[in-house]
Design a protein around this motif. Structure first.
Motif, PDB file in Angstrom:
ATOM      1  N   ALA A 141      -4.204  -1.933   3.494  1.00 44.40           N
ATOM      2  CA  ALA A 141      -4.910  -2.803   2.556  1.00 44.40           C
ATOM      3  C   ALA A 141      -5.301  -4.108   3.237  1.00 44.40           C
ATOM      4  O   ALA A 141      -4.614  -4.582   4.152  1.00 44.40           O
ATOM      5  CB  ALA A 141      -4.037  -3.089   1.348  1.00 44.40           C
ATOM      6  N   SER A 195      -4.744   2.866   0.111  1.00 39.75           N
ATOM      7  CA  SER A 195      -3.565   2.461   0.887  1.00 39.75           C
ATOM      8  C   SER A 195      -2.330   3.304   0.582  1.00 39.75           C
ATOM      9  O   SER A 195      -1.267   3.085   1.188  1.00 39.75           O
ATOM     10  CB  SER A 195      -3.248   0.983   0.621  1.00 39.75           C
ATOM     11  N   GLN A 196      -2.461   4.274  -0.347  1.00 42.54           N
ATOM     12  CA  GLN A 196      -1.308   5.086  -0.721  1.00 42.54           C
ATOM     13  C   GLN A 196      -1.230   6.362   0.126  1.00 42.54           C
ATOM     14  O   GLN A 196      -2.238   7.046   0.306  1.00 42.54           O
ATOM     15  CB  GLN A 196      -1.385   5.475  -2.202  1.00 42.54           C
ATOM     16  N   ARG A 209      -2.866  -1.080  -8.817  1.00 46.79           N
ATOM     17  CA  ARG A 209      -1.817  -0.138  -9.217  1.00 46.79           C
ATOM     18  C   ARG A 209      -1.724  -0.031 -10.733  1.00 46.79           C
ATOM     19  O   ARG A 209      -1.600   1.070 -11.281  1.00 46.79           O
ATOM     20  CB  ARG A 209      -0.473  -0.582  -8.642  1.00 46.79           C
ATOM     21  N   LEU A 251      -3.519  -5.907  -5.074  1.00 45.12           N
ATOM     22  CA  LEU A 251      -2.978  -4.554  -5.021  1.00 45.12           C
ATOM     23  C   LEU A 251      -2.220  -4.210  -6.299  1.00 45.12           C
ATOM     24  O   LEU A 251      -2.300  -3.083  -6.795  1.00 45.12           O
ATOM     25  CB  LEU A 251      -2.053  -4.397  -3.819  1.00 45.12           C
ATOM     26  N   GLN A 273      -8.792  -0.446  -3.071  1.00 46.99           N
ATOM     27  CA  GLN A 273      -7.828  -0.925  -2.072  1.00 46.99           C
ATOM     28  C   GLN A 273      -6.464  -0.269  -2.275  1.00 46.99           C
ATOM     29  O   GLN A 273      -5.833   0.209  -1.314  1.00 46.99           O
ATOM     30  CB  GLN A 273      -7.693  -2.449  -2.149  1.00 46.99           C
ATOM     31  N   TRP A 274      -6.004  -0.215  -3.526  1.00 45.23           N
ATOM     32  CA  TRP A 274      -4.680   0.351  -3.774  1.00 45.23           C
ATOM     33  C   TRP A 274      -4.669   1.858  -3.528  1.00 45.23           C
ATOM     34  O   TRP A 274      -3.770   2.381  -2.865  1.00 45.23           O
ATOM     35  CB  TRP A 274      -4.218   0.054  -5.199  1.00 45.23           C
TER      36      TRP A 274
END
Length: 227
Positions: free
Chosen positions: A103, A196-197, A114, A110, A192-193
């Motif tokens: 991220a 990034s997972q 989420r 973030l 973004q979240w």
């Protein structure tokens, strides 16, 4: 005679493997080897996506609901049945995912992404992404795609296309309604979240929706079957 025989053997064309994997190498130029996606971030992974979802997207590109000139040209001569075979081929692939993208925003942004993904925002009329895409966000069979493992630029582009009316699905178009309700900053937080997972090993679409659809969606019936 031996020299002539050797020359003829060298001139013989290589054997062509008449398989779906061989025929669909045309897809790998954009979608990466075996549909795993490429590093540029603008094309989605298609390997392992639900077959119903892939089939519907192929139809939408061919029939003009989604707009991409190379995709439309490739699919124009293909029958519905052949599109089903293409979808089934890629849906059946179980391949490793690339590492998540780090991220580049604050922890606060973030956290907003989420919340939108897992809880939604009732005040804005936004359902959680998990309500359709599965609690693990790896999709639900047969036709809701996973959101993990997709490049950030692709997620931004698709949400933006729905928001601007450049991507369409069957009415009622639930994603167009949701994307329109998302502020640009929220689209950025979500992408973004999600990007990034990490994707769980051997992640597959859930066998069914986690519950009733949070709102009417023309591409999915109440049992989660593709239309």
């Amino acid at each position: 005679m031996l020299l002539l025989g050797a020359a003829a053997a060298q001139a013989a064309p290589p054997r062509f493997e008449d398989s779906m994997a061989q025929r669909l190498q045309a897809c790998t130029g954009c979608h990466g080897e075996q549909g795993r996606a490429t590093p540029d971030g603008y094309y989605p992974r298609i390997a392992g996506k639900p077959a119903g979802y892939l089939y519907r997207q192929l139809l939408d590109f061919r029939d003009g609901r989604r707009h991409n000139a190379p995709m439309a040209a490739l699919l124009a001569p293909l029958s519905d049945q052949y599109l089903r075979e293409i979808a089934g081929h890629f849906a059946g692939l179980d391949l490793p995912h690339a590492p998540p993208q780090p991220a580049s925003v604050s922890a606060e942004v973030l956290a907003r992404g989420r919340r939108l993904a897992l809880q939604g925002d009732p005040a804005l009329g936004l359902p959680a992404c998990a309500g359709c895409h599965g609690q693990a966000l790896t999709g639900t069979a047969p036709d809701v795609p996973g959101l993990l493992g997709l490049p950030r630029d692709y997620l931004n582009a698709q949400l933006g296309a729905w928001r601007l009316g450049r991507r369409n699905a069957r009415a009622p178009d639930c994603m167009a309604r949701i994307a329109t309700a998302l502020a640009p900053a929220d689209i950025g937080a979500l992408s973004q979240w999600l990007a990034s997972q990490p994707v769980p090993a051997h992640a597959r679409p859930a066998p069914a929706l986690p519950g009733p659809l949070p709102e009417p969606c023309g591409s999915v019936d109440t049992q989660g079957a593709a239309r």
